[in-house]
Design a protein around this motif. Structure first.
Motif, mmCIF file in Angstrom:
data_model
loop_
_atom_site.group_PDB
_atom_site.id
_atom_site.type_symbol
_atom_site.label_atom_id
_atom_site.label_comp_id
_atom_site.label_asym_id
_atom_site.label_seq_id
_atom_site.Cartn_x
_atom_site.Cartn_y
_atom_site.Cartn_z
ATOM 1 N N LEU A 8 -1.379 0.105 6.543
ATOM 2 C CA LEU A 8 -1.416 -0.947 5.774
ATOM 3 C C LEU A 8 -2.776 -1.611 6.044
ATOM 4 C CD1 LEU A 8 1.941 -2.548 5.818
ATOM 5 C CD2 LEU A 8 1.156 -0.973 4.007
ATOM 6 N N PHE A 80 9.428 -3.607 -6.368
ATOM 7 C CA PHE A 80 8.248 -2.726 -6.080
ATOM 8 C C PHE A 80 7.220 -2.459 -7.359
ATOM 9 C CE2 PHE A 80 9.641 -2.439 -1.749
ATOM 10 C CZ PHE A 80 8.412 -2.835 -1.075
ATOM 11 N N ARG A 83 5.694 -5.732 -7.953
ATOM 12 C CA ARG A 83 4.614 -5.738 -6.768
ATOM 13 C C ARG A 83 3.351 -4.837 -7.013
ATOM 14 N NH1 ARG A 83 7.999 -5.842 -2.487
ATOM 15 N NH2 ARG A 83 8.200 -7.955 -2.736
ATOM 16 N N THR A 107 5.792 -8.432 0.488
ATOM 17 C CA THR A 107 6.639 -7.491 0.764
ATOM 18 C C THR A 107 7.691 -8.075 1.937
ATOM 19 O OG1 THR A 107 4.641 -6.052 0.495
ATOM 20 C CG2 THR A 107 6.632 -4.973 1.541
ATOM 21 N N ASP A 108 7.370 -8.939 2.701
ATOM 22 C CA ASP A 108 8.468 -9.309 3.788
ATOM 23 C C ASP A 108 9.743 -9.716 2.879
ATOM 24 O OD1 ASP A 108 7.014 -9.277 6.071
ATOM 25 O OD2 ASP A 108 5.730 -10.708 5.324
ATOM 26 N N SER A 110 11.329 -8.466 0.470
ATOM 27 C CA SER A 110 11.990 -6.982 0.189
ATOM 28 C C SER A 110 12.744 -7.007 1.481
ATOM 29 C CB SER A 110 10.868 -6.090 -0.309
ATOM 30 O OG SER A 110 10.737 -6.004 -1.578
ATOM 31 N N TYR A 111 12.093 -6.569 2.625
ATOM 32 C CA TYR A 111 12.896 -6.431 3.858
ATOM 33 C C TYR A 111 13.822 -7.437 4.223
ATOM 34 C CZ TYR A 111 9.035 -3.171 5.361
ATOM 35 O OH TYR A 111 8.271 -2.023 5.244
ATOM 36 N N GLU A 129 6.251 0.492 0.778
ATOM 37 C CA GLU A 129 5.236 -0.599 1.233
ATOM 38 C C GLU A 129 3.963 0.249 1.154
ATOM 39 O OE1 GLU A 129 4.431 -4.232 4.061
ATOM 40 O OE2 GLU A 129 5.724 -2.526 4.584
ATOM 41 N N ARG A 130 3.842 1.366 1.784
ATOM 42 C CA ARG A 130 2.765 2.037 2.088
ATOM 43 C C ARG A 130 2.089 2.769 1.086
ATOM 44 N NH1 ARG A 130 5.593 3.601 6.907
ATOM 45 N NH2 ARG A 130 6.525 5.518 5.718
ATOM 46 N N VAL A 133 1.706 -0.118 -2.251
ATOM 47 C CA VAL A 133 1.319 -1.831 -1.951
ATOM 48 C C VAL A 133 -0.043 -1.632 -1.032
ATOM 49 C CG1 VAL A 133 1.808 -3.874 -0.799
ATOM 50 C CG2 VAL A 133 3.575 -2.723 -1.935
ATOM 51 N N ALA A 136 -1.640 -5.943 3.535
ATOM 52 C CA ALA A 136 -0.687 -6.915 4.219
ATOM 53 C C ALA A 136 -1.400 -7.946 4.446
ATOM 54 C CB ALA A 136 -0.198 -6.358 5.539
#
Length: 218
Positions: A8, A80, A83, A107-108, A110-111, A129-130, A133, A136
């Motif tokens: 990221l 996503f 996003r 994205t945090d 989503s976690y 995410e990778r 997205v 970061a």
């Protein structure tokens, strides 16, 4: 789209706000935006899900209480999808112009929501995410508030959306998910006690922002 092994890219002018329901993110975002005006540079304030016309439509699908509820996997993929659009159409172009970007959630979330609370596969979230997205934030302010207090605030604003209607144990898992991420990345996260008066929380957030700017390389 990036390849699976691409790390990221941390964006020095990208700031995110995170927290559960009723944490007061909107008030803090407004305070940060005002503080950044002193730089004389462009500021883009945005939110998730949302941030573009298409992503806002996806937000409506995610929060609507009047249609069939999405499955956990559907929810994750819709988040996503929104996003990916947000990053490509709003966030990255603004950063490339040299603007500051402040996002209410990224994205945090989503976690915390789709991962910790829904029991989703964290490795799959990281893969998304990778791949879709790729960036970061450099600073994340986590507004932490006990679930009972946050829900009282959120539900006092009027009708609850689909997420706000979840049970308290769901939001306990969200809160724990956020705090776990904050503990794992202390260099990026700043945790603020959001049970304090709104003006105090906003002032602490602005202080963290100013300290972050002072430490940033010229």
């Amino acid at each position: 789209m990036t390849s699976p092994g691409t790390p990221l890219q941390r964006q020095p002018r990208f700031i995110t706000l995170e927290g559960g329901e009723g944490a007061g993110k909107s008030t803090v975002l407004a305070a940060l935006r005002e503080a950044l005006k002193a730089t004389g540079e462009e500021i883009v304030a945005t939110r998730e899900p949302g941030g573009t016309p298409l992503a806002e439509q996806i937000r409506g699908l995610l929060l609507d209480t009047h249609h069939e509820p999405p499955t956990a996997d559907t929810e994750l993929l819709l988040v996503f999808a929104a996003r990916a659009q947000h990053v490509r159409e709003t966030i990255v172009p603004a950063l490339q112009r040299g603007a500051w970007v402040i996002s209410d959630r990224f994205t945090d979330a989503s976690y915390a929501y789709q991962g910790a609370a829904r029991g989703g596969d964290v490795q799959f979230i990281a893969e998304l995410e990778r791949r879709v997205v790729g960036i970061a934030p450099a600073l994340t302010l986590l507004l932490d508030v006990p679930v009972a207090i946050g829900l009282q605030r959120a539900r006092g604003r009027g009708a609850s959306d689909r997420i706000e209607s979840e049970r308290e144990d769901f939001f306990e898992r969200v809160r724990n998910g956020y705090l776990t991420r904050a503990s794992a990345e202390p260099e990026r996260f700043r945790v603020i006690d959001a049970t304090q008066p709104a003006d105090v929380v906003a002032a602490q957030a602005v202080a963290h922002l100013r300290a972050f700017i002072e430490r940033a390389p010229a």
